[in-house]
Write a protein that holds these residues in place. Sequence first.
Motif, PDB file in Angstrom:
ATOM      1  N   LEU A  49       0.834  -1.208   0.000  1.00 37.29           N
ATOM      2  CA  LEU A  49       0.000   0.000   0.000  1.00 37.29           C
ATOM      3  C   LEU A  49       0.865   1.253   0.000  1.00 37.29           C
ATOM      4  CD1 LEU A  49      -2.737   1.351   0.076  1.00 37.29           C
ATOM      5  CD2 LEU A  49      -2.736   1.084   2.571  1.00 37.29           C
ATOM      6  N   LYS A  50       1.892   1.269   0.821  1.00 39.61           N
ATOM      7  CA  LYS A  50       2.788   2.421   0.879  1.00 39.61           C
ATOM      8  C   LYS A  50       3.431   2.668  -0.478  1.00 39.61           C
ATOM      9  CE  LYS A  50       6.816   4.263   3.235  1.00 39.61           C
ATOM     10  NZ  LYS A  50       7.788   4.096   4.303  1.00 39.61           N
ATOM     11  N   SER A  51       3.889   1.619  -1.125  1.00 43.06           N
ATOM     12  CA  SER A  51       4.507   1.749  -2.446  1.00 43.06           C
ATOM     13  C   SER A  51       3.516   2.305  -3.467  1.00 43.06           C
ATOM     14  CB  SER A  51       5.035   0.391  -2.903  1.00 43.06           C
ATOM     15  OG  SER A  51       5.527   0.466  -4.210  1.00 43.06           O
ATOM     16  N   HIS A  52       2.286   1.792  -3.430  1.00 40.66           N
ATOM     17  CA  HIS A  52       1.252   2.270  -4.362  1.00 40.66           C
ATOM     18  C   HIS A  52       0.988   3.771  -4.163  1.00 40.66           C
ATOM     19  CE1 HIS A  52      -2.398   2.256  -6.809  1.00 40.66           C
ATOM     20  NE2 HIS A  52      -2.907   3.020  -5.864  1.00 40.66           N
ATOM     21  N   LEU A  53       0.853   4.185  -2.909  1.00 43.56           N
ATOM     22  CA  LEU A  53       0.555   5.590  -2.635  1.00 43.56           C
ATOM     23  C   LEU A  53       1.718   6.497  -3.008  1.00 43.56           C
ATOM     24  CD1 LEU A  53      -1.256   5.209   0.799  1.00 43.56           C
ATOM     25  CD2 LEU A  53      -2.302   5.677  -1.429  1.00 43.56           C
ATOM     26  N   GLU A  54       2.930   6.086  -2.675  1.00 36.63           N
ATOM     27  CA  GLU A  54       4.095   6.917  -2.995  1.00 36.63           C
ATOM     28  C   GLU A  54       4.340   7.012  -4.495  1.00 36.63           C
ATOM     29  OE1 GLU A  54       7.184   5.173  -0.613  1.00 36.63           O
ATOM     30  OE2 GLU A  54       6.657   6.403   1.122  1.00 36.63           O
ATOM     31  N   THR A  55       3.984   5.967  -5.239  1.00 36.47           N
ATOM     32  CA  THR A  55       4.154   5.969  -6.694  1.00 36.47           C
ATOM     33  C   THR A  55       3.085   6.798  -7.385  1.00 36.47           C
ATOM     34  OG1 THR A  55       5.169   3.783  -6.639  1.00 36.47           O
ATOM     35  CG2 THR A  55       4.250   4.497  -8.746  1.00 36.47           C
ATOM     36  N   ASN A  56       1.843   6.641  -6.943  1.00 32.30           N
ATOM     37  CA  ASN A  56       0.717   7.275  -7.639  1.00 32.30           C
ATOM     38  C   ASN A  56       0.278   8.617  -7.071  1.00 32.30           C
ATOM     39  OD1 ASN A  56      -0.163   5.160  -9.709  1.00 32.30           O
ATOM     40  ND2 ASN A  56       0.059   3.971  -7.828  1.00 32.30           N
ATOM     41  N   TYR A  57       0.609   8.892  -5.817  1.00 26.81           N
ATOM     42  CA  TYR A  57       0.191  10.135  -5.158  1.00 26.81           C
ATOM     43  C   TYR A  57       1.352  10.716  -4.348  1.00 26.81           C
ATOM     44  CZ  TYR A  57      -4.065   7.667  -6.296  1.00 26.81           C
ATOM     45  OH  TYR A  57      -5.018   6.956  -6.953  1.00 26.81           O
ATOM     46  N   PRO A  58       2.505  10.965  -4.976  1.00 27.07           N
ATOM     47  CA  PRO A  58       3.686  11.425  -4.244  1.00 27.07           C
ATOM     48  C   PRO A  58       3.495  12.820  -3.655  1.00 27.07           C
ATOM     49  CG  PRO A  58       4.064  11.632  -6.598  1.00 27.07           C
ATOM     50  CD  PRO A  58       2.754  10.908  -6.431  1.00 27.07           C
ATOM     51  N   GLY A  59       3.995  12.986  -2.451  1.00 33.58           N
ATOM     52  CA  GLY A  59       3.973  14.297  -1.816  1.00 33.58           C
ATOM     53  C   GLY A  59       2.684  14.642  -1.098  1.00 33.58           C
ATOM     54  N   GLY A  60       1.662  13.799  -1.223  1.00 35.39           N
ATOM     55  CA  GLY A  60       0.384  14.090  -0.582  1.00 35.39           C
ATOM     56  C   GLY A  60       0.424  13.821   0.911  1.00 35.39           C
ATOM     57  N   THR A  61      -0.583  14.314   1.602  1.00 37.76           N
ATOM     58  CA  THR A  61      -0.765  14.013   3.015  1.00 37.76           C
ATOM     59  C   THR A  61      -1.833  12.933   3.095  1.00 37.76           C
ATOM     60  OG1 THR A  61      -0.244  16.284   3.610  1.00 37.76           O
ATOM     61  CG2 THR A  61      -1.376  14.964   5.274  1.00 37.76           C
ATOM     62  N   TYR A  62      -1.478  11.781   3.637  1.00 36.12           N
ATOM     63  CA  TYR A  62      -2.361  10.621   3.629  1.00 36.12           C
ATOM     64  C   TYR A  62      -3.186  10.536   4.909  1.00 36.12           C
ATOM     65  CZ  TYR A  62       1.098   9.377   0.114  1.00 36.12           C
ATOM     66  OH  TYR A  62       1.938   9.397  -0.958  1.00 36.12           O
ATOM     67  N   TYR A  63      -4.479  10.331   4.735  1.00 40.51           N
ATOM     68  CA  TYR A  63      -5.404  10.077   5.829  1.00 40.51           C
ATOM     69  C   TYR A  63      -6.119   8.786   5.496  1.00 40.51           C
ATOM     70  CZ  TYR A  63      -4.711  14.985   7.019  1.00 40.51           C
ATOM     71  OH  TYR A  63      -4.162  16.185   7.358  1.00 40.51           O
ATOM     72  N   SER A  64      -6.254   7.910   6.470  1.00 43.56           N
ATOM     73  CA  SER A  64      -6.907   6.647   6.166  1.00 43.56           C
ATOM     74  C   SER A  64      -7.865   6.244   7.267  1.00 43.56           C
ATOM     75  CB  SER A  64      -5.871   5.547   5.941  1.00 43.56           C
ATOM     76  OG  SER A  64      -5.094   5.374   7.097  1.00 43.56           O
ATOM     77  N   ALA A  65      -8.823   5.426   6.872  1.00 45.08           N
ATOM     78  CA  ALA A  65      -9.780   4.853   7.808  1.00 45.08           C
ATOM     79  C   ALA A  65      -9.975   3.403   7.414  1.00 45.08           C
ATOM     80  CB  ALA A  65     -11.109   5.603   7.745  1.00 45.08           C
ATOM     81  N   TYR A  66     -10.208   2.578   8.400  1.00 44.71           N
ATOM     82  CA  TYR A  66     -10.427   1.168   8.112  1.00 44.71           C
ATOM     83  C   TYR A  66     -11.379   0.582   9.125  1.00 44.71           C
ATOM     84  CZ  TYR A  66      -7.453  -0.077  12.042  1.00 44.71           C
ATOM     85  OH  TYR A  66      -6.943  -0.225  13.288  1.00 44.71           O
ATOM     86  N   GLU A  67     -11.967  -0.530   8.770  1.00 47.01           N
ATOM     87  CA  GLU A  67     -12.839  -1.250   9.677  1.00 47.01           C
ATOM     88  C   GLU A  67     -11.985  -2.253  10.427  1.00 47.01           C
ATOM     89  OE1 GLU A  67     -16.818  -4.051   9.665  1.00 47.01           O
ATOM     90  OE2 GLU A  67     -15.911  -3.453   7.783  1.00 47.01           O
ATOM     91  N   SER A  68     -11.982  -2.168  11.736  1.00 49.46           N
ATOM     92  CA  SER A  68     -11.095  -3.040  12.497  1.00 49.46           C
ATOM     93  C   SER A  68     -11.830  -4.300  12.904  1.00 49.46           C
ATOM     94  CB  SER A  68     -10.536  -2.318  13.715  1.00 49.46           C
ATOM     95  OG  SER A  68     -11.412  -2.372  14.786  1.00 49.46           O
ATOM     96  N   GLY A  69     -11.622  -5.337  12.150  1.00 48.88           N
ATOM     97  CA  GLY A  69     -12.128  -6.654  12.494  1.00 48.88           C
ATOM     98  C   GLY A  69     -11.027  -7.439  13.182  1.00 48.88           C
TER      99      GLY A  69
END
Length: 93
Positions: A49-69
């Motif tokens: 996931l980190k690689s995907h975000l850094e490749t496709n959205y470089p320099g952005g500020t990342y915010y995430s949410a997930y369902e914790s099962g």
Amino acid sequence: MPVQSNKLNFKGQNIYIGIDVHLKSWNVCVYVGGLKIKPFSQTPSAAVLKSHLETNYPGGTYYSAYESGFCGFLAIMSYCDMESTISYSMPPT
């Protein structure tokens, strides 16, 4: 004369990532500027996931949410190393 660049640069933009965490895969959806950009499925790996975000959205500020099962909490904690803001929701019981 100004020089035009064709490099991606999301500096100053918020990148919102929704993650549905499962044991064998993660369903991920990326939002930028209020628009749903790219839903995809990936192997359950914070590094992928980190690689995907850094490749496709470089320099952005990342915010995430997930369902914790049962499998989400520990998996997503390794994602915290990205210096993103993490929030989670508990599934209904």
